[in-house]
Scaffold this active site. Structure first.
Site, PDB file in Angstrom:
ATOM      1  N   HIS A 274      48.079  40.132   0.655  1.00 36.65           N
ATOM      2  CA  HIS A 274      46.943  39.458   0.830  1.00 36.65           C
ATOM      3  C   HIS A 274      45.737  40.391   0.586  1.00 36.65           C
ATOM      4  O   HIS A 274      45.635  41.292   1.033  1.00 36.65           O
ATOM      5  CB  HIS A 274      46.830  38.644   1.964  1.00 36.65           C
ATOM      6  CG  HIS A 274      47.096  39.590   3.325  1.00 36.65           C
ATOM      7  ND1 HIS A 274      45.760  40.348   3.747  1.00 36.65           N
ATOM      8  CD2 HIS A 274      47.853  39.982   4.059  1.00 36.65           C
ATOM      9  CE1 HIS A 274      46.156  40.858   5.047  1.00 36.65           C
ATOM     10  NE2 HIS A 274      47.303  40.964   5.082  1.00 36.65           N
ATOM     11  N   ASP A 286      46.330  47.232   5.530  1.00 32.42           N
ATOM     12  CA  ASP A 286      46.514  45.680   5.709  1.00 32.42           C
ATOM     13  C   ASP A 286      45.416  44.844   4.730  1.00 32.42           C
ATOM     14  O   ASP A 286      44.259  44.775   5.259  1.00 32.42           O
ATOM     15  CB  ASP A 286      46.603  45.350   6.992  1.00 32.42           C
ATOM     16  CG  ASP A 286      46.604  43.890   7.506  1.00 32.42           C
ATOM     17  OD1 ASP A 286      47.115  43.182   6.687  1.00 32.42           O
ATOM     18  OD2 ASP A 286      46.594  43.358   8.467  1.00 32.42           O
ATOM     19  N   GLU A 320      44.584  35.523   4.009  1.00 29.81           N
ATOM     20  CA  GLU A 320      45.926  35.422   4.908  1.00 29.81           C
ATOM     21  C   GLU A 320      45.508  35.581   6.452  1.00 29.81           C
ATOM     22  O   GLU A 320      45.930  35.035   7.535  1.00 29.81           O
ATOM     23  CB  GLU A 320      46.892  36.664   4.619  1.00 29.81           C
ATOM     24  CG  GLU A 320      48.204  36.671   5.459  1.00 29.81           C
ATOM     25  CD  GLU A 320      48.214  37.681   6.646  1.00 29.81           C
ATOM     26  OE1 GLU A 320      49.013  37.451   7.484  1.00 29.81           O
ATOM     27  OE2 GLU A 320      47.009  38.208   6.887  1.00 29.81           O
ATOM     28  N   GLU A 321      44.412  36.171   6.766  1.00 30.18           N
ATOM     29  CA  GLU A 321      44.099  36.773   8.036  1.00 30.18           C
ATOM     30  C   GLU A 321      43.606  35.713   8.818  1.00 30.18           C
ATOM     31  O   GLU A 321      43.838  35.592  10.081  1.00 30.18           O
ATOM     32  CB  GLU A 321      43.014  37.857   8.112  1.00 30.18           C
ATOM     33  CG  GLU A 321      43.317  39.065   7.217  1.00 30.18           C
ATOM     34  CD  GLU A 321      44.298  39.933   8.192  1.00 30.18           C
ATOM     35  OE1 GLU A 321      44.825  39.284   9.107  1.00 30.18           O
ATOM     36  OE2 GLU A 321      44.598  41.312   7.805  1.00 30.18           O
ATOM     37  N   ASP A 346      53.356  43.178   3.246  1.00 28.39           N
ATOM     38  CA  ASP A 346      52.670  43.073   4.235  1.00 28.39           C
ATOM     39  C   ASP A 346      53.006  43.719   5.351  1.00 28.39           C
ATOM     40  O   ASP A 346      52.957  42.922   6.329  1.00 28.39           O
ATOM     41  CB  ASP A 346      51.836  41.648   4.288  1.00 28.39           C
ATOM     42  CG  ASP A 346      50.587  41.722   5.261  1.00 28.39           C
ATOM     43  OD1 ASP A 346      50.007  42.717   5.347  1.00 28.39           O
ATOM     44  OD2 ASP A 346      50.404  40.684   5.745  1.00 28.39           O
ATOM     45  N   HIS A 417      44.205  45.893  11.507  1.00 27.39           N
ATOM     46  CA  HIS A 417      42.853  45.239  12.118  1.00 27.39           C
ATOM     47  C   HIS A 417      41.858  46.042  12.747  1.00 27.39           C
ATOM     48  O   HIS A 417      40.814  45.642  13.512  1.00 27.39           O
ATOM     49  CB  HIS A 417      43.201  44.107  13.162  1.00 27.39           C
ATOM     50  CG  HIS A 417      44.161  43.185  12.500  1.00 27.39           C
ATOM     51  ND1 HIS A 417      44.599  42.167  13.019  1.00 27.39           N
ATOM     52  CD2 HIS A 417      44.467  42.933  11.309  1.00 27.39           C
ATOM     53  CE1 HIS A 417      45.165  41.347  12.235  1.00 27.39           C
ATOM     54  NE2 HIS A 417      45.480  41.807  11.223  1.00 27.39           N
TER      55      HIS A 417
HETATM   56 ZN   LIG Z   1      48.384  41.643   6.810  1.00 30.94          ZN
END
Ligand SMILES: [Zn+2]
Length: 448
Positions: A274, A286, A320-321, A346, A417
């Site tokens: 993603h 990520d 995606e998030e 991922d 994140h």
């Molecule tokens: Zn991810």
């Protein structure tokens, strides 16, 4: 005598089968191709540089942001330069949440400004912020038991780390539980095993039937501080300020690019990650790495002149998030196209340890025959089991097998994140090993 004849017959059949399997293996001898893929991937410097460039120049790529759109434009141009065909954007409407300024301040028993991250989808506080006493709870059970104390307060979840999934429960649903108990805002210990004053964000959800309250992540250190104060009989007072807002959806896109298959070009092997990320770091692990590693694995085969039987399609899924709109849209856009495999990466870019597969057992056994080739890259096993957040909608809808690579990702949630998810956390050699593993896996699978 009869018994001996039967035994001899059984042995003959068995040796025949063995010979058949041997010739099957000989038919599919990827020894030389594997060496070429691995050598080229490990010597390459350009793929890692592309990842580094994207993270540094475009920065974080939150859905709805200009950063994301600029990165997508760049990817389209780069894929064309790489020699991929049918390169382009496939439109997707994405949510547009904007963080704005935010802060939290300890007011009692002393004054201090603390690091925080408002959670994706949260509402703002009123203009003057929310000033209130804090109730720290370690669990939902404790919140229920102390619900009468929560009214008018800011609930802080200081749960014990027991892995990502359990912590994320407080992030995704914690605001609803706190609001039901009458809290005016909620905060949680970041969903990470390690602190270092590094808050970790992510998405959260409201329910229409429950009042919406602001929801934010604070550091492990500060959650523990508030807990210690409360345990001493001191009720901390804080001020939370957030400008977060949700704007109308914005037009974005999945980006795709292909290498055409030689014998069965209509069948697609889709692979990707993603391209959107949270906004605190630059989305290196990520999932910038997942995107660039899969796309550059396809490019590597193309550069080496290794021709797959089926068409290999790199897909940079968007959103995606906080919505998975890209993965869902891909399933709609391509529902009539036969897909041979959906491959998603991922899980953090560390040394690869696994090629995971979810599909017919016969094809798993087929892939297992080539495990020794992956061992040339590292301690990699071919194993049953794969998942896909973005690849999932298509896999479920059209019953397409899934594949992942797994990595030695024990440290992943240190960065995931958070502001520390930056390119310097990725080892160049590990990244190249991931590219080699993906290229080899998709080549062998597309050759079945
Ligand atoms: Zn991810």
């Amino acid at each position: 005598m009869k018994k001996y004849i039967l035994v001899i017959a059984a042995l003959l059949i068995a040796s025949n089968l063995q010979a058949q399997m041997e010739s099957e293996k000989l038919d599919h001898n990827y020894d030389e191709i594997a060496n070429r893929i691995i050598e080229a991937a490990m010597a390459d410097t350009t793929a890692f540089e592309s990842l580094s460039y994207m993270c540094d120049v475009f920065g974080p790529r939150l859905s709805g942001s200009d950063n994301l759109e600029n990165a997508l434009d760049w990817i389209v141009e780069e894929m064309k330069k790489d020699g991929l065909i049918n390169v382009g954007r496939e439109p997707v409407m994405v949510p547009h949440w904007v963080r704005g300024n935010e802060s939290w301040t300890l007011i009692f028993p002393r004054t201090a400004n603390m690091p925080m991250l408002g959670l994706g989808g949260s509402i703002a506080t009123p203009k003057d912020g929310i000033t209130a006493e804090v109730l720290v709870v370690k669990s939902l059970e404790e919140l229920r038991e102390r619900a009468s104390e929560a009214k008018g307060k800011i609930v802080v979840y200081n749960y014990e780390w027991q892995g990502y999934g359990k912590g994320a429960r407080f992030r995704v649903h914690g605001a609803k539980d706190a609001a039901q108990a009458g809290a005016v805002a909620s905060m949680l210990r970041s969903v990470s095993p390690i602190g270092m004053q590094n808050p970790h964000g992510g998405m959260m959800l409201y329910a229409d039937s429950i009042p919406k309250i602001p929801h934010a992540a604070i550091t492990l250190e500060d959650a523990a501080l508030l807990q210690r104060l409360q345990d001493r009989g001191i009720t901390p007072k804080i001020r939370l300020y957030m400008e977060a807002e949700t704007l109308p959806d914005r037009l974005s896109a999945n980006v795709v690019g292909e290498i055409r298959g030689t014998e069965i070009p209509k069948e697609i092997v889709a692979l990707g990650g993603h391209i959107d990320s949270w906004d605190a770091g630059t989305g290196a692990h990520d999932d910038g790495a997942g995107c660039i590693a899969t796309w550059k694995a396809a490019k590597l085969l193309h550069d080496l002149g290794i021709k797959p039987k089926r068409t290999i399609r790199a897909v940079m899924w968007v959103n995606e998030e906080n919505g998975v709109r890209g993965g869902k849209q891909y399933a709609i856009d391509h529902k009539d196209e036969p897909h041979h495999l959906m491959f998603e990466f991922d899980s953090g870019c560390f040394a690869p340890t696994k090629v995971g597969y979810k599909g017919p057992d016969s094809l798993l056994y087929y892939m297992e025959q080539f495990e020794h080739l992956f061992k040339r890259i590292g301690d990699i096993e071919v194993k049953k089991g794969a998942w896909g957040v973005d690849a999932g909608p298509m896999a479920r809808q059209n019953n397409v097998p899934l594949m992942n690579i797994g990595t030695a990702n024990d440290d992943y949630f240190w960065y995931h994140h958070g502001p520390s998810d930056t390119i310097d956390k990725i080892d160049r050699k590990d990244f190249n090993k991931c590219v080699a593993t993906i290229a080899l896996a998709i080549y062998i699978y597309s050759d079945i």
